[in-house]
Design an enzyme around this catalytic site. Sequence first.
Site, short mmCIF file in Angstrom:
data_model
loop_
_atom_site.label_atom_id
_atom_site.label_comp_id
_atom_site.label_asym_id
_atom_site.label_seq_id
_atom_site.Cartn_x
_atom_site.Cartn_y
_atom_site.Cartn_z
N SER A 114 41.33 3.26 1.51
CA SER A 114 41.33 4.73 1.52
C SER A 114 42.69 5.39 1.39
CB SER A 114 40.65 5.23 2.80
OG SER A 114 39.27 4.97 2.76
N LYS A 174 46.37 13.52 7.29
CA LYS A 174 44.92 13.38 7.20
C LYS A 174 44.30 13.77 8.53
CE LYS A 174 41.47 9.79 6.01
NZ LYS A 174 41.32 8.38 5.57
N SER A 208 38.89 7.58 1.42
CA SER A 208 38.53 8.78 2.17
C SER A 208 39.68 9.75 2.34
CB SER A 208 38.03 8.37 3.56
OG SER A 208 39.05 7.68 4.28
#
Length: 498
Positions: free
Chosen positions: A169, A70, A145
């Site tokens: 997330s 990420k 997210s």
Amino acid sequence: MNVDELQAALADGTTSVDLTQAYLDRIDAADGELRAYLHVDPEAALARAAEIDAGGTRGTGLAGLPVALKDVVVTEGVPTTSGSKILEGWKPPYDATVAARLKAAGTVLLGKTNMDEFAMGSSTENSAYGVTRNPWDLDRIPGGSSGGSSAAVAGGLAPWAIGTDTGGSIRQPAALTGLVGHKPTYGSVSRYGLIAFSSSLDQAGPMARTVLDAALLHEAIGGHDPLDSTSIDAPQPVLAEAARRGAGGDLAGLRVGVVRELGGEGHTDGYEDGVLSGVGGAVSRLEAMGADVREISCPAFDLALAAYYLIAPSEASSNLARFDGVRYGLRIGDDGSRDLDEVMALTREQGFGPEVKRRIILGTYALSSGYYDAYYGQAQKVRTLISRDFSAAFEGVDVLVSPTTPTVAFPIGARVDDPIAMYAADLCTLPASLAGVPAISVPCGLSEGLPVGFQIMAPALADDRCYRVAAALEAALTADRGDRGFLDQLATRRGSAA
């Protein structure tokens, strides 16, 4: 292929270069639709893979296996934006501990994945670099997210990935894309080098196709780190072995608490029938394997949403003050005609997106003189009550279970104009985040052709318990279906190479 199968292939003579090239080809073919990645450097990935091959370590541990990170995980010399224009083009001078440990384990970085800006969102629609799509249905969100990471793994663009979880997330996007996603005990995985959203909540963790894969990745990144002041100096549980034991399917004596406030009787508003049905079936499977199932009430969980959206924005308003257009990243209006305050204001106006601005304003207000005790202070008291509910529950049960999300993946654009509805996507994941306890999401069924996630929560530092129960459920449901899992359907429908 799952990671254990990839490991076997590497040990049997497949090169890391060939494996990495296969994933790069898949990215080239499919990421135009999915937009899972923000940055991919094929030359660097292949050079790293060749280095692993030359060292003769492929097929041992994680050596030679590709991984996606990420874009909130700082990586030396690799663009790291946190999904924000204010960090566009920034190349960090160091590695986050998570990235450093994966590098030391011999993994190959495929690329950095898309995300809601500064991890603020539940749909990956808040990225400054475009919307990521769900491989199960390109018109739906992949969660957030960490939606880029979930889409990359679910779409066969990576065998596994690192996400971060502040209020859900990792678990929420895993649930919406049919993956396993684990939020470790707070402090058990280093936060050093994670671009901070909410320092008392942020936690990196694995997203993978199977429980065992997630456990293997978790073991590689976990453990004490002196560079992180919140890091727990304690032995890490043996996670992969717990997953292997759990796959045997024996849960005799395990006490399971079904949380009433998370989709139970009298608390079903906003929960889809298909989600509740899938979760109910998973609970029945646990009971059939010998678990003692009972209902548990955690009254303070009803206040988790309100408490989180005061605590997290308050910490964000402090953390994001460092992005001022002076030290690194975007700088607007620095033409000599403006003073420093004007440059900072212009940079933040153009560099931050609407959701980030909303949360900074909310957090700054909650911390302001005259309102601190009424808002932030009260939210922290609620956080204490939630932790006490967990402690009381774990006196009588070994794990708590619930849906991971109230609904399956919703259409892109459906909630962008309704922040409250968007925030409700994290309704089930917030309590574990606020208490700092570990929680895992594992697929438990389909509703209208889309994945449903089942959440398992355990006491602090009992991450192995999450993996054991999740692996048992995974094995039971796979045996019921007579296939290897939900992602086999996806591979057929989307033409995945993985």
